[in-house]
Each structure stands twice: as structure tokens, then as C-alpha cells.
Design a protein around this motif. Sequence first.
Motif, PDB file in Angstrom:
ATOM      1  N   ALA A 251       0.812  -1.216   0.000  1.00 37.66           N
ATOM      2  CA  ALA A 251       0.000   0.000   0.000  1.00 37.66           C
ATOM      3  C   ALA A 251       0.847   1.268   0.000  1.00 37.66           C
ATOM      4  O   ALA A 251       0.362   2.337  -0.351  1.00 37.66           O
ATOM      5  N   LEU A 252       2.116   1.158   0.431  1.00 35.19           N
ATOM      6  CA  LEU A 252       2.956   2.364   0.505  1.00 35.19           C
ATOM      7  C   LEU A 252       4.151   2.268  -0.436  1.00 35.19           C
ATOM      8  O   LEU A 252       4.956   3.198  -0.517  1.00 35.19           O
ATOM      9  N   ASP A 253       4.305   1.116  -1.076  1.00 33.92           N
ATOM     10  CA  ASP A 253       5.392   0.922  -2.042  1.00 33.92           C
ATOM     11  C   ASP A 253       6.769   1.134  -1.401  1.00 33.92           C
ATOM     12  O   ASP A 253       7.705   1.604  -2.037  1.00 33.92           O
TER      13      ASP A 253
ATOM     14  N   TRP B 110       5.767   9.343   1.130  1.00 36.10           N
ATOM     15  CA  TRP B 110       5.174  10.261   2.105  1.00 36.10           C
ATOM     16  C   TRP B 110       3.787   9.764   2.473  1.00 36.10           C
ATOM     17  O   TRP B 110       2.966   9.513   1.586  1.00 36.10           O
ATOM     18  N   TYR B 111       3.540   9.605   3.779  1.00 35.41           N
ATOM     19  CA  TYR B 111       2.240   9.108   4.257  1.00 35.41           C
ATOM     20  C   TYR B 111       1.669  10.177   5.176  1.00 35.41           C
ATOM     21  O   TYR B 111       2.236  10.481   6.223  1.00 35.41           O
TER      22      TYR B 111
ATOM     23  N   ALA C  35      -6.860  -0.233   0.098  1.00 29.91           N
ATOM     24  CA  ALA C  35      -5.963   0.827  -0.371  1.00 29.91           C
ATOM     25  C   ALA C  35      -5.988   0.983  -1.881  1.00 29.91           C
ATOM     26  O   ALA C  35      -6.243   0.021  -2.612  1.00 29.91           O
ATOM     27  N   ASN C  36      -5.686   2.194  -2.287  1.00 35.63           N
ATOM     28  CA  ASN C  36      -5.281   2.438  -3.665  1.00 35.63           C
ATOM     29  C   ASN C  36      -3.824   1.978  -3.685  1.00 35.63           C
ATOM     30  O   ASN C  36      -2.926   2.684  -3.247  1.00 35.63           O
ATOM     31  N   GLN C  37      -3.616   0.748  -4.124  1.00 39.38           N
ATOM     32  CA  GLN C  37      -2.331   0.089  -3.939  1.00 39.38           C
ATOM     33  C   GLN C  37      -1.299   0.538  -4.962  1.00 39.38           C
ATOM     34  O   GLN C  37      -1.653   1.051  -6.024  1.00 39.38           O
TER      35      GLN C  37
END
Length: 579
Positions: free
Chosen positions: A242-244, A301-302, A368-370
Motif C-alpha cells: 500500500a505504501l510501495d 510520504w504518508y 488501499a489504492n495500492q
Amino acid sequence: MTPPPTPRQDVPHGPHNRQGADFDFDKARAALAGLPGNGLNIAHSAVDRHAEGVRRDHVAIRWIGPTGTPADLTYRQLGESTNRFANVLRQLGVGSGEKVFTLLGRDPAQYITALGTLKLGAMFCPLFSVFGPEPIRSRMLAGEAAVLVTSRRQYERKIAPMRPSLPGLAHVIIADDDRGAPPSTESFWSLLDASSDVCPVAATRPETPALLHFTSGTTGIPKGVIHTHDAVVAHYASAVRALDLGPEDVFWCTADPGWITGTCYGIIAPLVMGATLLADSAEFDAVRWCRLLQDHQVTVWYTSPTAIRMMMRLGDEVIRGHDYRRLRFIASVGEPLNAEAVTWGEQVFGTPLHDNWWQTETGSIMIANQASMQPMPGSMGKPLPGIEAAVVERKRGGGIEILDTPGCRGELALRVGWPSMFQGYLNDRERYERCFAQGWYLSGDMVRRDADGWYWFVGRADDAIKSAGHLIGPTEIERVLLAHPAVADAGVFGVPDPIIHETVKAVVVPKPGTVADEALRRELHAHARRILGPAIAPREIAFRDRLPKTLSGKIMRRLLRAQELGLPQGDLSSLDPNL
Ligand code: 6R9
């Protein structure tokens, strides 16, 4: 400009999901194995694995202090400091399973305390440092805090006056101890210096409790959500999908560790990955944040929709005037991310925003938008691999019905059994059991799933308020208002806000003979801010003669909200007609 922590290979712009699209819970679990007897420990996964390996000299944490000066801590240094802190706790007599609280913000002591506590096999419980005295006291009492690590300022303003009412709090440790620690407290760095930097990690098991996070629902008592060491498997896998996130990234999660996002993705996930995490001690400032993204060459960036919308408000020129070429992936969580924000992100940062959904109870990102998907603006995304989601309807006599038509609307449910599913609510077995039906966890969020399987947030099924990412329980605020001598009754609800999603509004019924005037309003504002802290105190206070109640005497917050906002009143069958 400060150079990046370590030389890295150039990374292509945009997501690339280096660990492969098939990285799942089983692969994550296999990668984290290594403790004898099938043990699993978050601190081992996040620190020791790297501190003793090839990444030992890689920067684990780049901390930006209050003056803006960065300080780096390598994995080896983090390993030593967390060993020292685990030894400190042991010397203080803290046993495995006891709870170590923090009231700190993004301070080096926060990271060392979290991981040192987990290394010892004790439980870590971070509180929001913006909380006022009452939310802090009620959580420390409920959680039976044995140790608190905090700052001198927090201690003097909030903790010292309430300390007599917390008899179980055996030790208070002051993190910014350059002026020595106040009486009856100990000093963090002196304790660290005096203890050994060697400490074997505790023989915790996947099911050993590790984290305690308080969150809110409709009712008064904050819920203490317990997570186990097994959660780290899901932190790892979801960070890839989800965050790569990968080991060469500079990752910035802007959340406070008092919020589950700040612990799971602000501390654990990037360290498990062996990446560099950026920790900024200061609060939100749009222009400074742009500079941080640029100067520290943040790659992933989250952040929160509130922060994004506050940046949008400033105007593109301000935001555009920086170099974001390194920034290749942006994600957000906590509230709905409007489609305009997704598109805006792509225009100014050169890469779109990826919304994702989860809760304190789920312990890691679920939907998530994965990284492997083209984001769908306005949607929370699709379930991560290994997560089975459904749209359900609760049936009257108990049980649920699973809906599966395209465009179906109902409550979001998740099939029981993912690694970071909460193990319980502290001292509330019954409440925990009420969250499950027929092998599904019921989230309390209403959603819609379209024909292509995208999930869209509709609203919450309970009365909890989401304000700038904080989940706020109305009863906790009502109780504080009711404690004021002029207040006979109080009802609290969320008012839609274009930037922070919702603001807190209170409707107060004054006691007979009290004049409901501007002076009283001001006094109630001050009273609430003093006790609750500015982040959760009501922004608006209105007066009324009475509140709508059910026949069983519960405030109908939904109706109160509809009346105050001029919305349709909905089902009134349970309204007490005499009120
Ligand atoms: C991680 C976190 C959980 C509640 C959740 C929902 C709301 C979270 C969202 C979202 C719309 C999203 N929420 N992510 N609503 N879109 N992408 O936020 O945990 O503080 O426990 O809050 O937040 O209502 O149920 P927590």
C-alpha cells in the motif's frame, strides 16, 4: 541543504513495488522469522535484524529537532539505545506485560522507548501530547500505567498535579533532562547512560500483547485496543503493497505516535523495511513541510487528508516552488480523501495521492489504492492481498447478511484472521465480542462497493467524530461539559468541515436560573480546552432548553445534529415525545 542520509541508487519516479506484486503475509512472516522457538518480536524485526546485519550503518531515524537541525541515528545506534532502555526498565522492576506509556510527540525518546519496551516484552502505549489532563488521566488509569516517559513541560503542567490519583504509576522518566529531572522523576538519558547496551530480545510469541492504543466510539470510556507482536507481519506486507516502501526509501509518516498510524507506520513499518524514517518534532506548517520533503529527499510520504487540504488552501505557487523529484509515492489515511485532492496532488507533486483505509482495531492498512493500481480518485481502494472484505447488513435478530450486488451499500466487514487483527479491548471482553458475527469483524463504517470492486466511504455507523484525523468520542466531551456547575445537559456531534472533515460542536442546556450568554459560552470554551486540550475541545457551543432523547434516555445525537444543521430528521420512532 542537508545531504540525504546515505547515497542511494536513483529511483524511478512513481510506484515500482520492488518486492514484487506477490509479497504477502506468508512471505513477510518468513522474512521476519529468526527468533528461537518460532518467537516473534516487533523490536527484533524492526531493529535487531538490521543492527546486527548489513544495514547496521544505514540511517534508521533522521530526527528534525525544534531548531530544524537534523540528527541521525543508525540501526546500530538504535539497537544499542533500545537495548539500554530495555535494561533500564528491567532494573526499574518492570515485568513483561506491564505497560509503558509515553506522552511525548516525535522525540528520539519516543522511538527508543517504543522499541526498548517491546524488546523487553512489555506493552507500549503512546498518548497524544495534545491531550489535556483528563483524557490522559482516564487512559493511564484504565491502562494501569506502570511507567510514563514524558517531557518536563508535560510533566509539570499535566502529570505532577494528578500524580496522587495515579498510585500505580511507579516511575516517571523525563526525556528532555538537560536541566536534571524534577523531584520524584528520573532522567531518561542518565538512566540510558548508566545501563548496559547489551540485551537479548524477550522470547515473545506472535500472540504476545505488544501495543495498547486508545480510540473512541460513541460511549464514554475510551477503548483500549490491544495488538500483538504478530501485527508486524501485516505492517511489513502492507507497507510494501500500500505504501510501495523499500529499504532505500526515505519515508515520512507525518502522524503523531499517539495515533495508531504514527506507531505502526511512523515507527514500526519503515524500520522493519530497513528504510530511513524522517521524524519531525514540530507541528504542521505547509511551507516548512514542502521544504522538508525537498531537503531530506523524501521518496515516500504518508500523511492525512487534512494536511493535504490545508496545503491546497495555500495556493499552488507556494507548494510548487520546491523540488519533489525524489518524491515518488504519496498516501493518506484517516478521513475521506476527496477526488480533487488526489488530482491536485498529481499536479503539484508530480505523483497522485493514494488513499487507504484502516482503523485502530484492524492494526494495519486493509483497503488501499495500492502501489500496483492506478488510483481511483475519491475511493478508499480495494482490499490488500490476504484481506477479505465484504459489505454486510446487520439483521434484526442478530447475525449478518452479506450483500454482493454491484453498488451495494452497507457496513464494511473483514473476514477474521489477518495478523494485525486486534486481540481485545482492554478489560472489555463483551464489547470485543460484539464486534464479530459469523466469522467477520464489523467495522462500524458504512461503505459502497462498485461493480469494479472499489470501496467508497459513506459514513460512520456510530456517533464518533473525525476531526483532523482525531477520532473523538462525544461522551468524553459531554462528561467534561457536565462537570461545569452551570451545565444541566450537553450533547456533542460533528459538523462537516471542508478542511478537517468535521469540527466538534456542543449543544448545552444551562441549569435553571443560569443566563446563557456570551460570557458563559466563553467560560465553557475555556473550561473544555483546559481539561480536554485544544485538539478535542468543542469549537462551537450553542445553548438550548432541552436535548432530544430516546425513550431509554440516551441523547439522540444524530437528530440533534440534523436539527442543528437543518438536515432531514430521519427515523424518530425512538424519540421520547415528552422532551
Ligand atoms: C487509521 C485510523 C478509524 C476511522 C475509520 C473511518 C475513518 C480512516 C479513512 C477513513 C474515510 C479513509 N477513516 N481512513 N474514512 N476514508 N481512507 O484512522 O484509525 O483513528 O481508529 O480511525 O477513521 O471512520 O473507522 P482510527
